[in-house]
Enzyme design. Structure first.
Site, mmCIF file in Angstrom:
data_model
loop_
_atom_site.group_PDB
_atom_site.id
_atom_site.type_symbol
_atom_site.label_atom_id
_atom_site.label_comp_id
_atom_site.label_asym_id
_atom_site.label_seq_id
_atom_site.Cartn_x
_atom_site.Cartn_y
_atom_site.Cartn_z
ATOM 1 N N LEU A 1 -34.029 8.681 69.444
ATOM 2 C CA LEU A 1 -33.430 8.552 68.449
ATOM 3 C C LEU A 1 -32.758 9.333 67.653
ATOM 4 O O LEU A 1 -33.271 10.712 66.930
ATOM 5 C CB LEU A 1 -34.648 8.088 67.826
ATOM 6 C CG LEU A 1 -35.166 6.837 68.218
ATOM 7 C CD1 LEU A 1 -36.631 6.995 66.862
ATOM 8 C CD2 LEU A 1 -34.555 5.746 68.246
ATOM 9 N N GLU B 1 -32.287 18.907 75.343
ATOM 10 C CA GLU B 1 -31.244 18.150 76.847
ATOM 11 C C GLU B 1 -30.166 19.454 77.303
ATOM 12 O O GLU B 1 -29.864 19.604 78.375
ATOM 13 C CB GLU B 1 -29.442 17.792 75.092
ATOM 14 C CG GLU B 1 -30.350 16.475 75.549
ATOM 15 C CD GLU B 1 -29.867 15.307 74.533
ATOM 16 O OE1 GLU B 1 -29.113 14.531 75.745
ATOM 17 O OE2 GLU B 1 -30.005 15.293 73.747
ATOM 18 N N ARG C 1 -33.319 10.343 56.324
ATOM 19 C CA ARG C 1 -34.368 11.475 55.573
ATOM 20 C C ARG C 1 -33.599 10.575 54.250
ATOM 21 O O ARG C 1 -35.032 10.741 53.038
ATOM 22 C CB ARG C 1 -33.831 12.999 55.032
ATOM 23 C CG ARG C 1 -34.509 13.461 57.232
ATOM 24 C CD ARG C 1 -34.107 15.179 56.984
ATOM 25 N NE ARG C 1 -32.366 14.107 57.699
ATOM 26 C CZ ARG C 1 -31.781 15.524 57.824
ATOM 27 N NH1 ARG C 1 -32.667 16.947 57.901
ATOM 28 N NH2 ARG C 1 -30.396 15.441 57.880
ATOM 29 N N ASN D 1 -20.737 22.227 75.402
ATOM 30 C CA ASN D 1 -20.960 20.880 75.055
ATOM 31 C C ASN D 1 -19.156 20.482 74.608
ATOM 32 O O ASN D 1 -18.592 20.426 73.508
ATOM 33 C CB ASN D 1 -21.497 20.730 74.237
ATOM 34 C CG ASN D 1 -21.433 18.817 73.836
ATOM 35 O OD1 ASN D 1 -20.445 18.302 73.655
ATOM 36 N ND2 ASN D 1 -22.706 18.215 73.217
ATOM 37 N N GLY E 1 -26.999 8.604 67.065
ATOM 38 C CA GLY E 1 -26.911 7.377 68.696
ATOM 39 C C GLY E 1 -28.653 7.147 68.966
ATOM 40 O O GLY E 1 -29.318 8.515 68.469
ATOM 41 N N GLU F 1 -38.020 12.859 66.602
ATOM 42 C CA GLU F 1 -38.972 14.124 65.821
ATOM 43 C C GLU F 1 -39.936 14.258 65.004
ATOM 44 O O GLU F 1 -40.759 14.584 64.906
ATOM 45 C CB GLU F 1 -38.580 14.733 66.959
ATOM 46 C CG GLU F 1 -38.461 15.075 68.411
ATOM 47 C CD GLU F 1 -37.288 16.158 68.480
ATOM 48 O OE1 GLU F 1 -36.487 17.012 67.506
ATOM 49 O OE2 GLU F 1 -36.659 16.020 69.541
#
Length: 399
Positions: free
Chosen positions: A202, A378, A278, A10, A205, A327
């Site tokens: 979530l 991903e 958080r 990536n 982005g 999550e």
């Protein structure tokens, strides 16, 4: 050969991430990232604790440093390299073997993702130079959403802007929405890929999606990743005339307005405190009014988006939360689902609050459609798509 190895790359504008994945295996064997490239502060860090100075390194130099670290974890040759590419436009509807034509297509789509596609290409070119004998594939964030019908992807603008300039809704986070909806079908006892799902990815982005039998029917992001939900520092949807209003009343130019909407808005802008959920949840518990407002707007706008996307589906088999916030934030899930009672969705408070971090699970109350928390992966989706495409390639193209 079974249990083949895939290197997932990536390439970002100032970073390059790698993950070594084994076929049919959850989790990465090895991960590493080189950050702050092209600066004196460039550094490399790995999942096994290595930290290394890369002062002044560009993408090619960084990947040259990363690959020997990957080699230490190989017990067989790499079968493929899978590259994340953000924008494939209308040209790329699935993963593609990288060749000159694909590189030209990624470059042609750069105006649609000027911060992402050139960076992705930099990583691709570096990997092609350093791994010339390994088949390499591009997996596009936008490809999954190419199944959207025209009534979902077209803007109400003159046709020339679409036909000539490609101005339409594309959507992003496709590999994540695809992965978690496939996993949800299995968790709910369906054939893999079957079902009608609302998905919420979530993180910093954010995007939502309506998925029917493995196909994206609509999604919240549009021409760029700015459209849609409230995000960490991105505004999401605003009045389209906001640009003109700020220019007239404050004298701001376009770069200043773009910076506002992409870097100073979202959770950060609303709270005046942080873009980290958080930190905001802790501040909310301590009575910080800005944090409370930011969380409430975030969840309401998410619920409104999910309810709107429901019209793209014939029914709702379930709602899926994923990404770092989806999550791990029981509060976000609870506040969002509270707004969706009209759709029959109800959480079980204990299941929601007690779900172990990083684990998949169902958190709906009895009688509600399924509500699932599924950690996204991903890199695994990119690896799987790369290997699936590898299996279809003639041997002559792999030479």
């Amino acid at each position: 050969m079974t249990n083949r190895l895939v290197l997932v790359i990536n390439g970002g504008s100032s970073s390059i991430k790698v993950a070594l994945r084994r076929e049919n295996t959850a989790g990465a064997i090895f991960e590493a990232i080189a950050e702050r490239l092209n600066t004196a502060q460039a550094r490399l860090s790995t999942s096994d604790g290595l930290e290394q100075d890369l002062s002044g390194a560009d993408h090619l130099a960084a990947l040259d440093a990363l690959l020997p670290l990957v080699d230490r974890h190989l017990d067989q040759p790499l079968s493929a390299v899978g590259h994340r590419v953000v924008h494939g436009g209308e040209r790329f509807t699935s993963a593609r073997l990288i060749d000159d034509e694909v590189i030209a297509g990624i470059q042609a789509n750069a105006p649609l993702a000027p911060l992402h596609n050139p960076a992705n290409l930099t990583g691709i070119r570096a990997a092609l130079k350093l791994l010339p004998g390994t088949p390499q594939f591009a997996v596009f964030d936008t490809a999954f959403h190419q199944s959207m019908p025209p009534h979902a992807f077209r803007y109400a603008l003159p046709d020339e802007l679409y036909a000539v300039h490609g101005v339409r809704r594309y959507g992003f986070h496709g590999t994540s929405h695809k992965y978690v909806s496939d996993e949800a079908s299995v968790l709910c006892g369906k054939e893999r890929g079957a079902g009608a799902w609302l998905t919420a990815h979530l993180g910093n982005g954010c995007s939502s999606c309506a998925v029917l039998d493995g196909r994206s029917m609509d999604t919240s992001m549009g021409l760029t990743p700015l459209e849609g939900l409230v995000m960490g520092t991105r505004s999401g949807d605003v009045d389209p005339n906001l640009h003109a209003h700020l220019a007239r009343t404050l004298g701001w130019d376009l770069p200043r307005i773009e910076h506002l909407l992409n870097r100073e808005s979202g959770l950060l802008g609303l709270s005046g405190l942080s873009n980290d959920m958080r930190e905001l949840e802790q501040a909310r518990a301590d009575g910080h009014s800005g944090a409370q407002l930011a969380i409430e707007v975030f969840c309401y706008r998410l619920a409104r988006s999910l309810a709107g996307l429901a019209v793209a589906l014939p029914r709702i088999d379930g709602l899926i939360f994923t990404g770092g916030i989806g999550e791990n934030s029981a509060l976000t899930r609870a506040l969002t689902v509270k707004h969706l009672a009209v759709m029959g969705l109800r959480l079980d408070p204990d299941s929601n609050s007690l779900l172990p971090r990083g684990e998949a699970g169902r958190v709906e109350a009895q009688g509600s459609p399924a509500i699932l928390v599924i950690p996204t992966d991903e890199e695994r989706q990119i690896a799987d798509e790369s290997l699936a495409l590898l299996d279809t390639q003639p041997r002559s193209q792999m030479a």
